[in-house]
Design an enzyme around this catalytic site. Structure first.
Site, PDB file in Angstrom:
ATOM      1  CE1 TYR A  99      -2.079   3.489   2.290  1.00 43.64           C
ATOM      2  CE2 TYR A  99      -3.449   2.769   0.443  1.00 43.64           C
ATOM      3  CZ  TYR A  99      -3.107   3.735   1.391  1.00 43.64           C
ATOM      4  OH  TYR A  99      -3.776   4.933   1.423  1.00 43.64           O
ATOM      5  NE  ARG A 104       1.959  13.084  11.994  1.00 45.47           N
ATOM      6  CZ  ARG A 104       2.292  13.769  10.889  1.00 45.47           C
ATOM      7  NH1 ARG A 104       3.403  14.469  10.867  1.00 45.47           N
ATOM      8  NH2 ARG A 104       1.535  13.727   9.812  1.00 45.47           N
ATOM      9  NE  ARG A 134      -7.881   9.368   7.753  1.00 40.05           N
ATOM     10  CZ  ARG A 134      -8.348  10.533   8.227  1.00 40.05           C
ATOM     11  NH1 ARG A 134      -9.485  11.021   7.752  1.00 40.05           N
ATOM     12  NH2 ARG A 134      -7.696  11.197   9.167  1.00 40.05           N
ATOM     13  CG  PHE A 191      12.678  18.617  -3.014  1.00 42.01           C
ATOM     14  CD1 PHE A 191      12.676  17.397  -3.678  1.00 42.01           C
ATOM     15  CD2 PHE A 191      11.458  19.261  -2.827  1.00 42.01           C
ATOM     16  CE1 PHE A 191      11.496  16.830  -4.145  1.00 42.01           C
ATOM     17  CE2 PHE A 191      10.272  18.698  -3.289  1.00 42.01           C
ATOM     18  CZ  PHE A 191      10.300  17.476  -3.944  1.00 42.01           C
TER      19      PHE A 191
END
Ligand SMILES: COc1cccc([C@H]2O[C@H](CC(=O)N[C@@H](CC(=O)O)C(=O)O)C(=O)N(CC(C)(C)C)c3ccc(Cl)cc32)c1OC
Length: 342
Positions: free
Chosen positions: A143, A190, A200, A260
């Site tokens: 997933y 978290r 969920r 980044f």
């Protein structure tokens, strides 16, 4: 000239970028000019797909159809999606998605091909997990590959396509995948409290059912010890990706791409450090401070090589500067800071 090149649609895209993720938007805007717009569009395409995946008001058959064909819509000028539920936070982005498509079709074909290919594979994966639960750790890895690993794999391909990174990093799919899995698993760990409340389900069933009988018991303080034991098991699983993350980061050459990539991983390392063995995770949404994140990276994780540490010193200065009074100055300082990079 740079300003003139910026169309009204592109300005609109950066406005959506700011709205969807302010802190990360700032990091994207520091990227080399050759990549900045590409990653802005890529981020918004992924955000659009994610908004469809998160929408629980859509009829399953229709939702799977939209997810699986989303990549085709990137080539349909004027297309937009107005069927999002009223509570979907990024519904406005999908209602104005024609603006993203306009800018997507302005990108070099090589960039379009990478973004469309990733979007197609991600849509297929999200569609599969619309009707499949995350049972085993393998399911969890699959997933997270679909929703996050693919993002990293696509970024590596875009970095090489831009010419800013030498060919090679895009061949290290396992490392690129780990960049996504570590961020996504850390977020899932978290966010357990708010996710269970909002119905969920992202924690693998085979793992939590070793500790509690019902998923709701994870956030029931009567079962706090069991919940924390389960938390620790998942934290250790996520931490297994950190060597790959450091290996990936150590191979980045361009200073703006390094930043980044390194800033989100630094946050995630500090977040997983805070979550490990922390009962508060089972009753609230714990958050870290940016400077704390960089300190962790410097003291506990950074390998001994001087260049990596130098990169982190500059990163620390820039993150601190970003908390300065005005973005404009710190932005200037930010660029100046990197002059001493070599
Ligand atoms: C080589 O791979 C990467 C290199 C740099 C950054 C990211 C990764 O970092 C942000 C960082 C970000 O978006 N941070 C948020 C905070 C948060 O969402 O928790 C923020 O700072 O606001 C993130 O979280 N995701 C979302 C996924 C994890 C699903 C991929 C993400 C979504 C779209 C893009 Cl183009 C990139 C990323 C990478 O992706 C793996």
């Amino acid at each position: 000239i740079q300003k003139l090149k910026c169309s009204s649609e592109l300005i609109r895209c950066y406005q959506y970028l700011e709205q969807t993720s302010r802190s990360f938007a700032a990091v994207i805007q520091e990227l080399h000019p050759e990549l900045k717009d590409v990653i802005c569009i890529y981020y918004l395409v992924l955000r659009g797909l994610d908004t469809v995946e998160d929408d629980m008001t859509l009829e399953i058959k229709y939702k799977k159809e939209v997810l699986e064909t989303f990549y085709e819509k990137l080539y349909i000028r004027g297309w937009s999606f107005a069927d999002s539920g009223p509570n979907e936070e990024d519904a406005p982005l999908l209602i104005e998605f024609d603006v993203v498509i306009t800018e997507f079709l302005n990108l070099k074909k090589e960039y379009q091909d990478v973004i469309a290919k990733i979007t197609r594979e991600m849509g297929m994966g999200m569609s599969k997990y619309t009707t499949k639960k995350v049972n085993t750790v393998e399911d969890w890895n699959e997933y997270c590959h679909y929703v996050a690993g693919l993002v990293g794999i696509g970024l590596s391909q875009l970095f090489v396509a831009s010419g800013l990174e030498p060919s090679g990093i895009e061949k290290l799919e396992a490392l690129s995948n780990s960049m996504g899995l570590f961020l996504q698993k850390t977020n899932i760990i978290r966010d357990v409290f708010e996710d269970v409340i909002d119905d969920r389900r992202f924690w693998p069933i085979e793992v939590w059912s070793k500790h509690v009988n019902l998923v709701g018991d994870l956030i029931n303080d009567k079962y706090l010890t069991q919940g924390v034991n389960c938390l620790n098991e998942l934290c250790l699983n996520a931490i297994e990706h950190i060597p790959d993350v450091l290996d990936y980061l150590s191979q980045i050459h361009d200073r703006t791409i390094f930043s980044f990539c390194a800033i989100p991983q630094t946050m995630a390392i500090a977040t997983i450090t805070l979550c490990l063995n922390n009962p508060k995770v089972m009753s609230e949404n714990v958050k870290i401070r940016k400077t704390e994140a960089i300190r962790v990276m410097k003291q506990k994780i950074a390998p001994t090589d001087a260049v990596f540490l130098k990169k982190l010193d500059i990163l620390e200065k820039n993150v601190q500067l970003k908390t300065g009074p005005s973005m404009a100055n710190s932005k200037y300082e930010y660029v100046r800071g990197f002059e001493t990079f070599e």
